[in-house]
Structures are given as C-alpha cells and as structure tokens.
Design a protein around this motif. Structure first.
Motif, PDB file in Angstrom:
ATOM      1  N   ILE A  15     -97.289  57.022  15.955  1.00 12.92           N
ATOM      2  CA  ILE A  15     -96.841  55.586  16.314  1.00 12.92           C
ATOM      3  C   ILE A  15     -96.029  54.829  15.197  1.00 12.92           C
ATOM      4  O   ILE A  15     -96.599  54.611  14.096  1.00 12.92           O
ATOM      5  CB  ILE A  15     -98.040  54.707  16.313  1.00 12.92           C
ATOM      6  CG1 ILE A  15     -98.983  55.563  17.488  1.00 12.92           C
ATOM      7  CG2 ILE A  15     -97.922  53.258  17.014  1.00 12.92           C
ATOM      8  CD1 ILE A  15     -98.402  55.617  18.853  1.00 12.92           C
ATOM      9  N   SER A  16     -94.733  54.580  15.364  1.00 16.57           N
ATOM     10  CA  SER A  16     -93.822  53.822  14.289  1.00 16.57           C
ATOM     11  C   SER A  16     -94.287  52.650  13.968  1.00 16.57           C
ATOM     12  O   SER A  16     -94.920  51.679  14.602  1.00 16.57           O
ATOM     13  CB  SER A  16     -92.400  53.870  14.767  1.00 16.57           C
ATOM     14  OG  SER A  16     -91.699  52.796  14.024  1.00 16.57           O
ATOM     15  N   GLU A  17     -94.592  52.489  12.659  1.00 21.37           N
ATOM     16  CA  GLU A  17     -95.125  51.411  11.950  1.00 21.37           C
ATOM     17  C   GLU A  17     -93.818  50.123  12.198  1.00 21.37           C
ATOM     18  O   GLU A  17     -94.296  49.071  12.058  1.00 21.37           O
ATOM     19  CB  GLU A  17     -95.252  51.609  10.512  1.00 21.37           C
ATOM     20  CG  GLU A  17     -96.735  52.159  10.099  1.00 21.37           C
ATOM     21  CD  GLU A  17     -97.965  51.369  10.928  1.00 21.37           C
ATOM     22  OE1 GLU A  17     -97.938  50.234  10.754  1.00 21.37           O
ATOM     23  OE2 GLU A  17     -98.383  52.262  11.658  1.00 21.37           O
ATOM     24  N   LYS A  76    -111.454  55.873  21.997  1.00 19.42           N
ATOM     25  CA  LYS A  76    -111.763  55.056  21.092  1.00 19.42           C
ATOM     26  C   LYS A  76    -110.771  54.701  20.290  1.00 19.42           C
ATOM     27  O   LYS A  76    -110.645  53.454  19.399  1.00 19.42           O
ATOM     28  CB  LYS A  76    -112.913  55.669  20.129  1.00 19.42           C
ATOM     29  CG  LYS A  76    -114.151  56.022  20.741  1.00 19.42           C
ATOM     30  CD  LYS A  76    -115.258  57.091  20.179  1.00 19.42           C
ATOM     31  CE  LYS A  76    -116.280  57.101  20.837  1.00 19.42           C
ATOM     32  NZ  LYS A  76    -117.280  58.001  20.027  1.00 19.42           N
ATOM     33  N   ALA A  77    -109.556  55.504  20.095  1.00 15.31           N
ATOM     34  CA  ALA A  77    -108.376  55.156  19.119  1.00 15.31           C
ATOM     35  C   ALA A  77    -107.720  54.198  19.688  1.00 15.31           C
ATOM     36  O   ALA A  77    -106.707  53.605  18.876  1.00 15.31           O
ATOM     37  CB  ALA A  77    -107.660  56.530  18.807  1.00 15.31           C
ATOM     38  N   GLY A  99    -102.853  64.686  15.652  1.00 10.91           N
ATOM     39  CA  GLY A  99    -102.831  65.220  14.311  1.00 10.91           C
ATOM     40  C   GLY A  99    -103.824  66.112  14.031  1.00 10.91           C
ATOM     41  O   GLY A  99    -104.192  66.890  14.745  1.00 10.91           O
ATOM     42  N   VAL A 100    -104.174  66.335  12.744  1.00 11.06           N
ATOM     43  CA  VAL A 100    -105.332  66.951  12.342  1.00 11.06           C
ATOM     44  C   VAL A 100    -106.841  67.016  12.809  1.00 11.06           C
ATOM     45  O   VAL A 100    -107.642  67.772  12.888  1.00 11.06           O
ATOM     46  CB  VAL A 100    -105.324  67.278  10.795  1.00 11.06           C
ATOM     47  CG1 VAL A 100    -104.178  67.694  10.251  1.00 11.06           C
ATOM     48  CG2 VAL A 100    -105.855  65.993  10.195  1.00 11.06           C
ATOM     49  N   PHE A 101    -106.962  65.736  13.565  1.00 12.69           N
ATOM     50  CA  PHE A 101    -108.182  65.507  13.968  1.00 12.69           C
ATOM     51  C   PHE A 101    -108.368  65.869  15.561  1.00 12.69           C
ATOM     52  O   PHE A 101    -109.521  65.335  16.066  1.00 12.69           O
ATOM     53  CB  PHE A 101    -108.240  63.840  13.821  1.00 12.69           C
ATOM     54  CG  PHE A 101    -108.371  63.139  12.439  1.00 12.69           C
ATOM     55  CD1 PHE A 101    -109.193  63.863  11.408  1.00 12.69           C
ATOM     56  CD2 PHE A 101    -107.082  62.637  12.262  1.00 12.69           C
ATOM     57  CE1 PHE A 101    -109.090  63.249  10.152  1.00 12.69           C
ATOM     58  CE2 PHE A 101    -106.889  62.126  10.718  1.00 12.69           C
ATOM     59  CZ  PHE A 101    -108.075  62.403   9.765  1.00 12.69           C
ATOM     60  N   ASN A 161     -98.958  55.880  10.383  1.00  8.63           N
ATOM     61  CA  ASN A 161    -100.296  56.732  10.048  1.00  8.63           C
ATOM     62  C   ASN A 161    -101.198  57.031  11.244  1.00  8.63           C
ATOM     63  O   ASN A 161    -102.379  57.363  11.115  1.00  8.63           O
ATOM     64  CB  ASN A 161    -100.901  56.144   8.897  1.00  8.63           C
ATOM     65  CG  ASN A 161    -101.212  54.597   8.899  1.00  8.63           C
ATOM     66  OD1 ASN A 161    -101.234  54.129  10.146  1.00  8.63           O
ATOM     67  ND2 ASN A 161    -101.643  53.920   7.814  1.00  8.63           N
ATOM     68  N   ARG A 162    -100.640  56.365  12.291  1.00 10.57           N
ATOM     69  CA  ARG A 162    -101.327  56.532  13.562  1.00 10.57           C
ATOM     70  C   ARG A 162    -100.828  57.783  14.496  1.00 10.57           C
ATOM     71  O   ARG A 162     -99.706  57.598  14.890  1.00 10.57           O
ATOM     72  CB  ARG A 162    -101.416  55.445  14.391  1.00 10.57           C
ATOM     73  CG  ARG A 162    -102.059  54.142  13.716  1.00 10.57           C
ATOM     74  CD  ARG A 162    -102.010  52.744  14.409  1.00 10.57           C
ATOM     75  NE  ARG A 162    -100.611  52.470  14.303  1.00 10.57           N
ATOM     76  CZ  ARG A 162     -99.890  51.452  14.720  1.00 10.57           C
ATOM     77  NH1 ARG A 162    -101.021  50.532  15.599  1.00 10.57           N
ATOM     78  NH2 ARG A 162     -98.984  50.801  14.644  1.00 10.57           N
ATOM     79  N   GLU A 163    -101.632  58.738  14.644  1.00  8.74           N
ATOM     80  CA  GLU A 163    -101.020  59.828  15.212  1.00  8.74           C
ATOM     81  C   GLU A 163    -101.883  60.183  16.386  1.00  8.74           C
ATOM     82  O   GLU A 163    -103.135  60.314  16.356  1.00  8.74           O
ATOM     83  CB  GLU A 163    -101.175  61.138  14.280  1.00  8.74           C
ATOM     84  CG  GLU A 163    -100.265  61.190  13.355  1.00  8.74           C
ATOM     85  CD  GLU A 163    -100.526  62.369  12.352  1.00  8.74           C
ATOM     86  OE1 GLU A 163    -101.270  63.290  12.522  1.00  8.74           O
ATOM     87  OE2 GLU A 163     -99.672  62.602  11.329  1.00  8.74           O
TER      88      GLU A 163
END
Length: 719
Positions: free
Chosen positions: A685-687, A639-640, A610-612, A587-589
């Motif tokens: 980013i693969s979990e 920041k991410a 992603g969409v952000f 869930n980290r793009e």
C-alpha cells in the motif's frame, strides 16, 4: 414447478416395498411397519416371492403381479438383484425409486461399477432415485403421511426439509425430534447420492410452502458451482442451515504458494456456504437449537434486542452475548420506560436489560413483554427466567407464549435457567417461541435470525468484466509451457498481472550489468533488484531480493554480489536476469492470491501479507468468480482492514482499487482455469497514493490442462 418425477417419491399415491418381509427386525419388515403405523394415505403393495400377507397387506410375488399403478418403489433386496429390480420397475411404469440396499460404491471398485450401471438404467428409464445405501424418505403433510424409513420412531410434524448424507445420523435425529421440540415437513436420506443429492432437494423445496426452512447434513458437495447457484437464490426466500462435516485441511501442505498452504477443503466449503447465504453450523446441537428459532420466529426487521429478566447477572451475560455477536442493545423509548415504571417496583431497572428483580410475578412478565414488544426501537426480545419465590417455570412460559401469540410480528426467545424437567414438559406442548437453558444459546439464535435478515436484504452482487489483454497472457503462458515449466518466472508473472490491469511496480528486465545500470537510471532511485529464475521459486531464500538501492554505484555492487551468491550455490544456470523495479514506499503489506481446491475450484485469498502471512493468518477466502460484493466483504472482513483505513495518520488505502485488483484476479483465473496457484505478496500500500501495488508475483499452472487449453499454441513442444 416441482419435478413431477420427484413428486412420485415425495408425494406418492401408491408405494411398492420390494423386499418386504415378515421376519422381525429386518429392514423389509420395519419399513412396512412405519408405512402402516404412520397411516400412509395411498396404496401399499408389499413384494415378496412367497406372497401371503405382510403387516396386514396382500403381498405380491413380483412387481408385475401388482394390480394397480405404482408411483414409488422402495427397494430393499440384495445388491446383486437391484439392477433386475429396476428393470421390473420400468416395465411396471414406476418412475420413483428409493434404494435402501447397501453394497455399492461405498464398498469399493466392484460396488462403484454396480452403482454406475444402476445410474445408467435410472437415467435411461427417465426415473429419479434416492440412494442407494440410505435410510429412506418421509413426508409428514396430512395429505401424504408417508414414513418410508426404518428409523425406530415415527416422525414429528414440522416445517423443516432435512437432507442427510448419513443414514444412521438421520435415523438418530428422527428418534429425538420430540425431545428437540422440532418437526420435519420432509426428510430425505440421500446415501450414496447416485442421482438425488442435496442440490436436487434444494431445488425441489425452493417453492414448497410446506418447507419453511432447509437443514443439511453434508460430508461433501458434489457440484459446488450448481450448489452455489441454487443456494444463493433459495436463501433469499427461506433459510438454509448446514452442518458440513469433514473439516480436515489434508492436502494443503502439498501446496507451494502462501495461498495454497493456507487454503484447505474446509476453507473452500466455508467460503462457498458464506457466498451462498447458507448458515453454517458446527454441531448438531447448534443446528437444531437455531432451527428452533426459525421454526418459531419471524425474520426480524433489524438487529436491536431487548432483554427482559428477573435477575441482573444473567441479564448482563445476555447483554455481553448480544453485543459480541454484532447485534445492538435496543434503546428503549422514554414512553416505554414510563409505562414500565407504572407497574414495576422502584428497585427494578427499566433500562435495557430490563431487570424486573427476583420478586417479579407472572403478571410482570406479561405486562413487561407486552409493553416492550410494542416499542418501535425493539426488533427482537429475549425473556430470561430464574426460579424464585415459588414461581413455576411452566406457568411463566405459558404466560409469555400467550403474549407472543397476540404479538406475532417480532421474534421472542425464552432463556429458562431451570431444571431439565421443564424442557421435557415443553417438548410435549405446542410452542410459539423457542426455549433455551443458557443466555448464550438464545443470543446465538437471535444472531442467526439477524444473519438471515441481512442476507435477504443484501442486493445480489455483480461479476464485472474488465477490458484486458487476454492474448498477451495466453502467449506468456504458452511460452512457459513449451519450455516445460509449470511455474512462470517473476517477470512473466508481473507481465500477466499488468495485462489484466493490475497495478504493478514500474520495472524492466536486465541480463547484464550494463542493462542493470541503464534501467536503474531510467526508473529513478531508489530501486529494488529482484532475480528472476526458471529454477528458483522463493527468491528471498537465496538473497535474490535487494531493496532500497539508492545509487548507481550501490546497484552495480549489489548486482555483482548477487551473481556471486548464486554461483556459490550452483544456481547461476537458472538465472534469467534481474528485474529492476521502482521502490514503492509503504509499511502496509497485504497479500492476495489464488489456490485451487480439487473439488471446489479456484479460491481467492486476501489478507495481511509480507512475512506475517502464514504466521498470523489474517486472511479470508472466497470461491471464484467473485462478485463486487464478495470483493468488498473480503477486504473489510480481515483485521488488517483498520490499517487500510489509515491508522495513526497514514494515507488511507484506495479500497475501491484493492477490490478491483481482486476482481481482476478473479477474471484472470476464470479466463485461464488451469492456473493452479497465484500469489501477489506483497500487495504494498503506497504511502503516497494509497494504491495497492503488486511488487512481486508468482503464478503456477497445471501443465496437462494448460496444454489442452492452449492446443496448437504448444503443439510444437512435443511434451
């Protein structure tokens, strides 16, 4: 070794003013007055067709008539006579020119042609030329004392080498140097910079001990690559502060990629300056406020700051400013605290910030500074003064400067919240520390000193070279160009990324339902289905991406539905097929990519994807090629980054692998310089492993350059 021809301009022994005049308030008259009044050490030869005497000097009717040799000619004749004047200078053996005259490329096509001819002559004759369309040059060194400008005020001696692309702005600054409590070592107004530009002066001042810091006012950077090479080297020796004007993002809206739409000329300039170690300022006020710090302070050994004040409020505000800028409040040693308690009143605070309270006399300022400056935990000091109980600001400043003179090894700045008359009085004195009215200004000055320290201590980055399949990429792009496509398909883009060792999802291309099912079963569910089209760029807009397909039956149904959507929108003809990809859970793009600035070249981007990506704009840019340190800074500066470190129990991302992805992209765009735009969005980013995996790719090239580069490979395309 300095350019010997440029020395003829900056350190001349004789000057001819061609176009010198007796008419008041003309440039030819003003320059003669400045040379005379500033007491130029060499010979001055005015040239005017009427001859006679000008400002006490014998005037000559032509350059040829001058009896002695001439190092430097300041030319102020009409633009239509400039080329002939250059010829005359060449015949006289004059190698250094400063052309004040306007009327060249700034006026349009005819002026540009005239300037082109001017430069051709200058180069053919082995000359160097400042200008045209400039204010002039000056050198305040006692062995030279040359003011070859037409500014209203004579220059103040100092340690700054200043380059101004604006003549009027340079003149205005020269007029207020005294008020700024600053001085110049040398000044050059480069004007149209036909020959001498900012890079020329950077290299000239690199090893000039008289120039301790370099200030730049720039509206453009002519050769960004050369500027980066020079500035990166020079900033390791002395600070460069730049005010780069023209922060418009005009042109960015024309880009079709995320990277392109977020980029802009100012972001490119900002990236270039940062990578070069240049301290960027955004106002003249800040430029000169921070230059005062470099003129009066050594580079600190660290970033630990002590604050000495006679009022708690300003001490707290200064503390906030120090901490917000990334510096540290120094931890005062017990030994220092004990000594402070021995003479400060019991109401005083000996913790940092050290509050001597409002009744502090001059002696307490002296004793406190003398004590704190010797503390091994303190790298820099801010001394704050507010007027209380009849204590005179100028007396406190003198006392503090006396202690600073005896302890020159650490930076000390004064923050005096007092009347403007204090700063007027200070401007008439020789100072050994900078004074500011507000704590925030003092904190910023210390921050700039620390920024320079960090850059000078920072190792030089390396540009790694990876083993890649360059020929495969060349073939992929050649195929696209032959077909008249400047944009690669998704499949082609992913193939390019994999050829350069960038981790992408396992995938395959299917062109019918049977192949779709075979690929899905081979890769293993869940899978992602993604259309690849020669005519449709953004797949999500037409429902061309379907995720989390968990079975063969679902895959068949989704494929049929996609074909129906495309048929309904009349987009079926452009469909090349569908890509079946492994579905990476995460869930980290992130996003990384390349956009090309017309002046600065390829820019690398990294940030939250992603969409952000365009909504939050948590991205950073650097100019390619990247060094390993550039890539590391890019990843850590957004920041991410906290998400990548592993927030709330998530698997930490493989930071090294993400940095390598950026470096491999940098190598790709360096090998294929005609790549105009490239997006990897998302870099998921693969979990499971923490890898950054490219699940989508988009590459666009500049057709004309691609054809030229690929040569015979596309000769058959007939385009």
């Amino acid at each position: 070794m300095q350019d010997p021809v440029l020395n003829k301009i900056m350190k001349p022994k004789s000057i001819a003013v061609i176009g010198a005049s007796t008419k008041p308030k003309t440039i030819g008259s003003e320059i003669m007055q400045r040379l005379r009044d500033y007491k130029f050490k060499g010979q001055i030869y005015p040239v005017n067709p009427k001859g006679g005497m000008i400002e006490g000097f014998q005037a000559y009717t032509s350059v040829a008539e001058i009896p002695g040799s001439v190092d430097f000619a300041i030319i102020v004749v009409n633009a239509k006579f400039v080329l002939d004047t250059i010829d005359q200078c060449n015949e006289k053996g004059i190698k250094g020119l400063c052309i004040i005259t306007a009327g060249f490329k700034e006026t349009g096509k005819e002026g540009a042609e005239l300037e082109k001819q001017l430069l051709e002559k200058v180069r053919a004759y082995g000359m160097r030329c400042v200008g045209p369309n400039c204010l002039g040059v000056l050198n305040t060194h006692p062995d030279v004392t040359m003011d070859g400008t037409f500014a209203e005020s004579l220059p103040i001696r100092g340690d700054i080498g200043f380059v101004s692309q604006s003549g009027a702005l340079g003149g205005g600054i020269l007029n207020i140097l005294k008020d700024l409590n600053l001085g110049f070592a040398q000044f050059v107004s480069i004007g149209n910079q036909a020959d001498v530009n900012a890079e020329t002066m950077l290299e000239y001042w690199e090893n000039d001990d008289d120039v301790k810091q370099i200030l730049l006012y720039m509206e453009s950077i002519q050769n960004p690559a050369n500027f980066r090479k020079l500035a990166t080297r020079i900033t390791k020796k002395k600070p460069i502060l730049a005010l780069k004007a023209g922060r418009s993002a005009a042109g960015a809206s024309a880009a079709s990629s995320h990277t392109g739409s977020l980029a802009g000329a100012d972001k490119a300039a900002a990236a270039l300056l940062k990578q070069s170690g240049v301290i960027r300022e955004f106002s003249l006020k800040n430029l000169f406020a921070n230059a005062k710090a470099f003129s009066n302070c050594p580079i600190p050994k660290g970033n630990r700051v002590a604050i000495i004040t006679n009022s708690g409020g300003p001490g707290i505000m200064a503390t906030d400013a120090i901490c917000e800028s990334g510096m540290q409040m120094a931890k005062i040693t017990d030994e220092t605290k004990e000594k402070l308690r021995s003479f400060l009143p019991s109401a005083a605070s000996v913790k940092n910030p050290i509050d001597m309270i409002a009744s502090a006399p001059i002696e307490h300022y002296q004793q406190t500074l003398e004590t704190v400056i010797k503390d091994e935990n303190v790298d820099m000091i801010m001394v704050i003064y507010l007027p209380f109980l009849g204590l005179k600001d100028i007396d406190v400043a003198k006392a503090v400067m006396d202690i600073k003179a005896k302890n020159p090894e650490k930076p000390v700045v004064g923050v005096f919240l007092t009347t403007s008359s204090f700063f007027v009085e200070i401007s008439n004195m020789e100072v050994n520390m900078p004074f500011y009215m507000y704590a925030e200004e003092g904190a910023e000055a210390l921050c700039r000193l620390d920024e320079q320290r960090q850059w000078m201590e920072k190792p030089m980055g390396q540009i790694p070279v990876y083993d890649v399949d360059r020929n495969k990429v060349k073939d992929i792009i050649a195929k696209s160009v032959k077909e008249g496509r400047d944009q690669l398909t998704t499949l082609e883009s992913i193939d390019v990324l994999q050829a350069y060792g960038i981790r992408a999802c396992k995938y395959g291309l299917a062109t019918d339902e049977k192949e779709v099912v075979e690929l899905g079963n081979s890769i293993g569910y869940p899978v992602v289905m993604k259309m690849t089209s020669k005519t449709t760029s953004h797949k999500t807009d037409v429902g061309g991406v379907v995720v989390n397909i968990r079975s063969e039956e679902q895959l068949r149904n989704e494929y049929r539905a996609l074909l129906k959507r495309l048929e309904d929108k009349n987009l079926l003809d452009g469909l090349e097929g569908v890509i079946i990809q492994e579905m990476v859970k995460g869930n980290r793009e992130m996003v990384c990519g390349i956009a090309t600035d017309p002046q600065y070249g390829p820019m690398m981007m990294f940030g939250l994807g992603g969409v952000f990506v365009e909504a939050l704009k948590d991205v950073t840019f650097r100019i390619a090629p990247l060094t390993d340190l550039d890539a590391s800074e890019m990843v850590k500066s957004v920041k991410a980054y906290k998400l990548l470190q592993g927030a709330r129990g998530t698997t930490p991302a493989q930071i090294d692998q993400i940095e390598e992805t950026l470096l491999r992209l940098s190598q790709l765009v360096n090998d294929f310089k005609f790549i105009d735009e490239l997006d990897i969005n998302p870099l998921l980013i693969s979990e499971k492993t923490g890898e950054g995996i490219a699940v989508d790719g988009r590459i666009k090239v500049r057709m004309a350059e691609a054809k030229e580069f690929l040569g015979c490979a596309v000769a058959a395309c007939g385009a």
